[in-house]
Design an enzyme around this catalytic site. Structure first.
Site, PDB file in Angstrom:
ATOM      1  N   ASP A  12      20.776  71.667  75.160  1.00  0.00           N
ATOM      2  CA  ASP A  12      21.998  71.557  73.850  1.00  0.00           C
ATOM      3  C   ASP A  12      21.095  69.804  73.356  1.00  0.00           C
ATOM      4  OD1 ASP A  12      24.774  70.908  72.391  1.00  0.00           O
ATOM      5  OD2 ASP A  12      25.165  69.042  74.055  1.00  0.00           O
ATOM      6  N   ASP A  14      23.712  67.143  71.445  1.00  0.00           N
ATOM      7  CA  ASP A  14      24.412  65.959  71.260  1.00  0.00           C
ATOM      8  C   ASP A  14      24.980  65.427  72.967  1.00  0.00           C
ATOM      9  OD1 ASP A  14      26.236  64.395  70.415  1.00  0.00           O
ATOM     10  OD2 ASP A  14      27.600  65.617  69.833  1.00  0.00           O
ATOM     11  N   GLY A  49      30.629  70.205  71.331  1.00  0.00           N
ATOM     12  CA  GLY A  49      30.362  71.452  71.121  1.00  0.00           C
ATOM     13  C   GLY A  49      31.168  72.376  70.104  1.00  0.00           C
ATOM     14  N   ARG A  52      31.297  72.275  62.553  1.00  0.00           N
ATOM     15  CA  ARG A  52      32.955  71.580  61.964  1.00  0.00           C
ATOM     16  C   ARG A  52      34.364  72.051  61.520  1.00  0.00           C
ATOM     17  NH1 ARG A  52      28.572  70.347  57.229  1.00  0.00           N
ATOM     18  NH2 ARG A  52      27.749  70.357  58.614  1.00  0.00           N
ATOM     19  N   SER A 119      24.998  71.949  65.341  1.00  0.00           N
ATOM     20  CA  SER A 119      25.489  71.240  64.409  1.00  0.00           C
ATOM     21  C   SER A 119      24.628  71.812  63.952  1.00  0.00           C
ATOM     22  CB  SER A 119      24.604  70.372  65.411  1.00  0.00           C
ATOM     23  OG  SER A 119      24.561  69.267  64.201  1.00  0.00           O
ATOM     24  N   ASN A 121      23.446  69.358  61.334  1.00  0.00           N
ATOM     25  CA  ASN A 121      22.382  68.906  61.439  1.00  0.00           C
ATOM     26  C   ASN A 121      21.294  69.056  62.416  1.00  0.00           C
ATOM     27  OD1 ASN A 121      23.246  67.154  58.810  1.00  0.00           O
ATOM     28  ND2 ASN A 121      25.391  67.580  60.328  1.00  0.00           N
ATOM     29  N   ASP A 173      26.045  68.898  78.702  1.00  0.00           N
ATOM     30  CA  ASP A 173      26.644  67.364  78.865  1.00  0.00           C
ATOM     31  C   ASP A 173      28.905  68.362  78.350  1.00  0.00           C
ATOM     32  OD1 ASP A 173      27.272  67.323  76.083  1.00  0.00           O
ATOM     33  OD2 ASP A 173      27.809  65.593  76.288  1.00  0.00           O
TER      34      ASP A 173
HETATM   35  P1  B16 Z   1      27.632  69.235  62.331  1.00  0.00           P
HETATM   36  P2  B16 Z   1      25.898  70.594  70.275  1.00  0.00           P
HETATM   37  C1  B16 Z   1      27.670  69.784  68.131  1.00  0.00           C
HETATM   38  O1  B16 Z   1      26.488  69.382  68.927  1.00  0.00           O
HETATM   39  C2  B16 Z   1      29.157  68.341  68.402  1.00  0.00           C
HETATM   40  O2  B16 Z   1      29.011  68.297  69.966  1.00  0.00           O
HETATM   41  C3  B16 Z   1      29.909  68.759  67.814  1.00  0.00           C
HETATM   42  O3  B16 Z   1      30.819  67.826  68.201  1.00  0.00           O
HETATM   43  C4  B16 Z   1      30.129  68.747  66.006  1.00  0.00           C
HETATM   44  O4  B16 Z   1      30.875  68.988  65.269  1.00  0.00           O
HETATM   45  C5  B16 Z   1      29.308  70.301  66.306  1.00  0.00           C
HETATM   46  O5  B16 Z   1      27.588  70.019  66.885  1.00  0.00           O
HETATM   47  C6  B16 Z   1      28.946  70.206  64.340  1.00  0.00           C
HETATM   48  O6  B16 Z   1      28.194  69.845  64.313  1.00  0.00           O
HETATM   49  O7  B16 Z   1      28.965  68.883  61.904  1.00  0.00           O
HETATM   50  O8  B16 Z   1      26.510  68.249  62.475  1.00  0.00           O
HETATM   51  O9  B16 Z   1      27.157  70.818  61.895  1.00  0.00           O
HETATM   52  O10 B16 Z   1      26.398  69.863  71.083  1.00  0.00           O
HETATM   53  O11 B16 Z   1      26.415  71.487  69.924  1.00  0.00           O
HETATM   54  O12 B16 Z   1      24.417  69.811  69.905  1.00  0.00           O
HETATM   55 MG    MG Z   2      26.671  68.045  73.283  1.00  0.00          MG
END
Ligand code: B16
Ligand code: MG
Length: 216
Positions: A12, A14, A49, A52, A119, A121, A173
Site C-alpha cells: 500500500d 499511504d 483506503g 476520493r 489514490s 495521485n 496500514d
Molecule cells: P486520491 P491508499 C488512499 O490511498 C488513501 O488512503 C485515501 O485516504 C484516499 O482517499 C485515496 O487514496 C484516494 O486518493 O484522492 O489521491 O485519489 O491508502 O490506497 O494508498
Molecule cells: Mg494506507
C-alpha cells in the site's frame, strides 16, 4: 527463480511507504469546515483506503444540507487541488522509516514488487519520493472500479506481476486494506494498531519493524 514462500510483495502507499494521510486530512478538513461538517483525526481514519468520491460521500453525510452531483464533483476537485499542492512539497525525506529498506529487501530476495494504492495521485507521490522505478508494477487507480476493502486492487497487482494471489505478501496500514489483501487470498502484514488490523497474519507497529525474513 527465488526459493521463498512468496513470489511478490505488494505494498500500500499511504501509511506504508509515506504518510500522505496527513495531507489527505488537511485537505478534507478544509473542505469539511467549508461545508459545516464535523471532521477530526478519528473520522479521518475511516477514510483510509477509501477512494476520493467515497470519502467525500462519508464527509457530506454529516453536513447540514445535501449536495447535487455537480457540487460534489466541484468539492472533490477543490480537495484534490489542495492535496496536490501539499504533495508538491514532498521529497525523498518523506519516505516512512523502514520503507526503503523493505523495498530493498524484497528486491534482494528476488521477489516482484507491486504497489496497490487507490489514490489517483500515486504516480506523482512516487515520483516526489524518487522511488517509482523500484516497483515492477504500480496499479493505475483510474482502472479500478472498487476501492478497498474490495480485493480488486490487490488482485490486479498480482495479475500484472504474473504471480498467483496465494504467492503474494500484502502490506497495509488500514483495516479496509487488510480486508482487501485477505479477500484476495494473500498473506497480510498489518502496519499499525494490531487490534484494528486483527485480520492480518503478521502485525508490526510501524514500517521500521518490517523484516522480510520474518515472513519468508
Ligand atoms: P486520491 P491508499 C488512499 O490511498 C488513501 O488512503 C485515501 O485516504 C484516499 O482517499 C485515496 O487514496 C484516494 O486518493 O484522492 O489521491 O485519489 O491508502 O490506497 O494508498
Ligand atoms: Mg494506507
Amino acid at each position: 527463480m527465488n526459493q521463498h514462500r512468496y513470489k511478490a510483495v505488494i505494498f500500500d502507499l499511504d501509511g506504508v511507504i509515506t504518510d500522505t494521510a496527513r495531507f489527505h486530512y488537511l485537505a478534507w478538513k478544509r473542505l469539511a469546515d467549508e461545508v459545516g461538517a464535523p471532521f477530526d483525526e478519528a473520522f479521518n481514519e475511516h477514510l483510509k483506503g477509501v477512494d476520493r468520491m467515497g470519502s467525500l460521500a462519508l464527509i457530506l453525510a454529516r453536513a447540514p444540507r445535501t449536495f447535487t452531483d455537480q457540487e460534489k464533483l466541484l468539492l472533490a476537485d477543490a480537495k484534490n487541488r489542495h492535496y496536490q499542492e501539499l504533495v508538491a512539497t514532498m521529497t525523498p525525506e518523506d519516505l516512512l522509516p523502514g520503507a526503503l529498506r523493505a523495498l530493498e529487501e524484497a528486491r534482494a530476495a528476488g521477489l516482484k514488487i507491486g504497489l496497490a494504492s487507490v489514490s489517483k495521485n500515486a504516480f506523482t507521490v512516487l515520483d516526489r519520493l524518487g522511488i517509482r522505478g523500484r516497483f515492477d508494477d504500480v496499479v493505475d487507480a483510474a482502472t479500478i472500479a472498487n476501492s478497498k476493502p474490495h480485493p480488486e486492487i490487490f488482485l490486479t497487482a498480482a495479475s500484472h506481476l504474473g504471480v498467483a494471489p496465494a504467492d503474494c505478501l500484502g502490506v497495509e496500514d488500514a483495516a479496509a486494506g487488510v480486508a482487501s489483501i485477505k479477500d484476495a487470498g494473500m498473506t497480510a502484514v498489518g502496519v499499525g494498531d494490531a487490534q484494528v488490523l486483527a485480520r492480518a497474519d503478521y502485525n508490526i507497529p510501524a514500517m521500521d519493524r518490517f523484516r522480510l525474513a520474518d515472513y519468508l
